[in-house]
Design an enzyme around this catalytic site. Structure first.
Site, PDB file in Angstrom:
ATOM      1  N   SER A   9       2.071 -66.951 -71.476  1.00  0.00           N
ATOM      2  CA  SER A   9       1.703 -65.547 -71.642  1.00  0.00           C
ATOM      3  C   SER A   9       1.893 -64.728 -70.369  1.00  0.00           C
ATOM      4  O   SER A   9       2.237 -63.545 -70.430  1.00  0.00           O
ATOM      5  CB  SER A   9       0.241 -65.443 -72.094  1.00  0.00           C
ATOM      6  OG  SER A   9      -0.599 -66.103 -71.171  1.00  0.00           O
TER       7      SER A   9
ATOM      8  N   ASP B 233      -8.791 -72.790 -69.148  1.00  0.00           N
ATOM      9  CA  ASP B 233      -7.756 -72.625 -70.168  1.00  0.00           C
ATOM     10  C   ASP B 233      -7.421 -73.995 -70.755  1.00  0.00           C
ATOM     11  O   ASP B 233      -6.867 -74.856 -70.070  1.00  0.00           O
ATOM     12  CB  ASP B 233      -6.502 -71.996 -69.552  1.00  0.00           C
ATOM     13  CG  ASP B 233      -5.435 -71.679 -70.591  1.00  0.00           C
ATOM     14  OD1 ASP B 233      -5.566 -72.136 -71.751  1.00  0.00           O
ATOM     15  OD2 ASP B 233      -4.464 -70.979 -70.261  1.00  0.00           O
TER      16      ASP B 233
ATOM     17  N   ASP C  98      -1.736 -75.966 -64.127  1.00  0.00           N
ATOM     18  CA  ASP C  98      -2.091 -74.552 -64.116  1.00  0.00           C
ATOM     19  C   ASP C  98      -3.505 -74.366 -63.580  1.00  0.00           C
ATOM     20  O   ASP C  98      -4.451 -74.973 -64.083  1.00  0.00           O
ATOM     21  CB  ASP C  98      -1.992 -73.982 -65.535  1.00  0.00           C
ATOM     22  CG  ASP C  98      -2.049 -72.460 -65.543  1.00  0.00           C
ATOM     23  OD1 ASP C  98      -3.118 -71.920 -65.224  1.00  0.00           O
ATOM     24  OD2 ASP C  98      -1.035 -71.823 -65.876  1.00  0.00           O
TER      25      ASP C  98
ATOM     26  N   ASN D 100      -0.929 -77.136 -70.156  1.00  0.00           N
ATOM     27  CA  ASN D 100      -1.393 -77.153 -68.768  1.00  0.00           C
ATOM     28  C   ASN D 100      -1.439 -78.569 -68.195  1.00  0.00           C
ATOM     29  O   ASN D 100      -1.814 -78.750 -67.038  1.00  0.00           O
ATOM     30  CB  ASN D 100      -2.784 -76.528 -68.660  1.00  0.00           C
ATOM     31  CG  ASN D 100      -2.766 -75.035 -68.933  1.00  0.00           C
ATOM     32  OD1 ASN D 100      -1.737 -74.391 -68.781  1.00  0.00           O
ATOM     33  ND2 ASN D 100      -3.903 -74.497 -69.346  1.00  0.00           N
TER      34      ASN D 100
ATOM     35  N   LYS E 158       7.129 -70.842 -60.826  1.00  0.00           N
ATOM     36  CA  LYS E 158       6.516 -70.008 -61.859  1.00  0.00           C
ATOM     37  C   LYS E 158       6.756 -68.544 -61.505  1.00  0.00           C
ATOM     38  O   LYS E 158       6.387 -68.096 -60.415  1.00  0.00           O
ATOM     39  CB  LYS E 158       5.019 -70.305 -61.978  1.00  0.00           C
ATOM     40  CG  LYS E 158       4.338 -69.498 -63.072  1.00  0.00           C
ATOM     41  CD  LYS E 158       3.127 -70.199 -63.659  1.00  0.00           C
ATOM     42  CE  LYS E 158       1.983 -70.309 -62.697  1.00  0.00           C
ATOM     43  NZ  LYS E 158       0.724 -70.737 -63.376  1.00  0.00           N
TER      44      LYS E 158
END
Length: 439
Positions: free
Chosen positions: A138, A286, A305, A291, A156
């Site tokens: 996202s 999350d 993450d 992840n 990233k």
């Protein structure tokens, strides 16, 4: 969807993102009309909420949010996870697609992002930079690259305009939810929206994420079950996060592994969550399966993450410890009292649905306390089916819904996500023993 179809520019301007949300509303509205007419023709009397929550409408919303990316998609992912086993199977499948991955930035937009971060001669840092991402979510997408030193890294790259659009995206999605009738009219979600904005701003700060990556690298330095990549400081920027490239396979691949390997991996991740909550006072909130990576050769878990890491308030940890102790002692009334105190249940719900709630709590307590050989078998879905059967009328009584504090909402999201992972991978865990270590 072919790889070529996944390259779509990220809408950056406020008006373009509002127009994209308008397309969701328009598509859903037309779908509701068509579905309603069809049901009337069959002699049925359709209800508004039933017309809204159709697989066709969910697919339209998921696809458009995936194209938008940013806070709008992130909020959709958060919403989609919460119902979990309580959603119809068709909607579970569609929302799992939304959680899985976003569209990719086209090469031109990606190049502009990298030039903004590293300058127009950014390629001088690399022997190789793969323009097709290996993952997309996202907030950003991840690329594999090789530095001129020969070091393999993962990069990233944040989608353009994400940080600027957080407030308006969340406000617009919240307005859509209110208009849809999915939220009870009297439910005040204002503090939760404010907290979502704050957390998403933190997730969009890659300098902060790099610091959390270093923190967890130190905390887990002696735990051989995990690998935490290190950021590449020389190329670190607020919107670009380079890190060590670590080989591994998606966590879902564990589904084909042996029982022992599945159990070991999920126990490690669950142990880490308990330590985050009760020892570290910092939790990565999350629960997205993407992840994590799993290494089949040595069974280690790669943690990828750290954008959603948040401090755990001492009072929240105390509340969860109180709930944990009540569960281990087996006193249903104490569990119910803890849930009311934490605002997961309202007193009005207990007054109206007390018997059903007591049965739900009793099923969970019995599952933890009386598991054969002290191992809870998450491959047996019958307990969750029994809880679901009793929970549906409670959840359907939307006027009585309660909301815990925003802090607990994010913590619970991680805990719920771990429960879904255990169910998905059919693991066996010594749950009572794991919980006793933190009681």
């Amino acid at each position: 969807m072919s790889e070529r179809d996944r390259f779509r520019p990220v809408p950056q301007g406020r008006l373009s993102r509002l127009a994209a949300l308008g397309q969701i509303a328009g598509g859903v509205a037309s779908g509701m009309v068509a579905e309603g007419l069809g049901r009337l023709a069959r002699g049925e009397r359709p209800h508004l909420r039933d017309l809204l929550l159709t697989p066709s409408n969910a697919m339209k919303a998921a696809d458009q949010l995936s194209r938008m990316r940013g806070a709008a998609m992130k909020l959709g992912q958060m919403i989609s996870l919460e119902p979990g086993e309580f959603l119809p199977p068709e909607l579970q499948a569609i929302f799992s697609q939304l959680r899985a991955s976003a569209h990719f930035m086209p090469p031109g937009q990606l190049t502009a992002c990298l030039a903004d971060a590293w300058g127009p001669d950014w390629r001088r840092h690399f022997d190789r930079f793969d323009m097709v991402p290996i993952a997309a979510a996202s907030i950003g997408q991840v690329h594999r690259a090789v530095l001129t030193s020969g070091q393999a890294i993962a990069v990233k790259v944040q989608y353009p305009g994400v940080a600027r659009s957080i407030d308006s995206d969340i406000d617009n999605v919240a307005a859509f939810l209110r208009l849809s009738g999915l939220l009870p009219a009297g439910l005040d979600i204002t503090p939760h929206l404010a907290e979502a904005k704050r957390q998403l701003r933190e997730e969009a700060d890659y300098l902060r994420e790099a610091e959390e990556m270093r923190r967890f690298g130190r905390l887990l330095a002696d735990d051989t079950r995990f690998i935490v990549p290190s950021p590449v400081d020389a190329l670190l920027r607020p919107t670009v996060l380079p890190m060590d490239f670590v080989e591994g396979v998606p966590l879902e691949r564990l589904a084909a592994a042996s029982q022992a390997k599945r159990d070991a991996a999920v126990k490690a991740i669950s142990d880490l969550a308990l330590r985050e909550l009760f020892v570290f006072a910092h939790m990565q909130t999350d629960p997205n399966f993407a992840n994590y990576l799993w290494r089949p050769d040595d069974g280690r878990i790669v943690l990828l993450d750290f954008g959603a890491v948040r401090p755990v308030a001492p009072e929240s940890a105390d509340d969860y410890r109180r709930l944990l102790r009540a569960t281990l002692t087996g006193r249903v009334a104490d569990v119910r009292g803890a849930l009311i105190e934490m605002q997961y249940l309202s007193r009005a719900q207990v007054d109206r649905h007390g018997r059903l709630l007591e049965e739900m709590i009793s099923i969970v307590v019995d599952l933890v306390q009386n598991a054969p050989d002290s191992f809870v078998d998450f491959g047996d879905h019958s307990p969750i089916a029994r809880v679901r059967e009793r929970a549906l009328p409670v959840f359907a009584d939307r006027a009585l819904w309660a909301l815990p504090s925003p802090d607990k909402m994010f913590l619970q999201r991680k805990i719920t996500g771990l429960a879904f992972l255990a169910l998905k991978l059919r693991v066996r865990l010594p749950l009572a023993d794991m919980l006793k270590d933190h009681a």
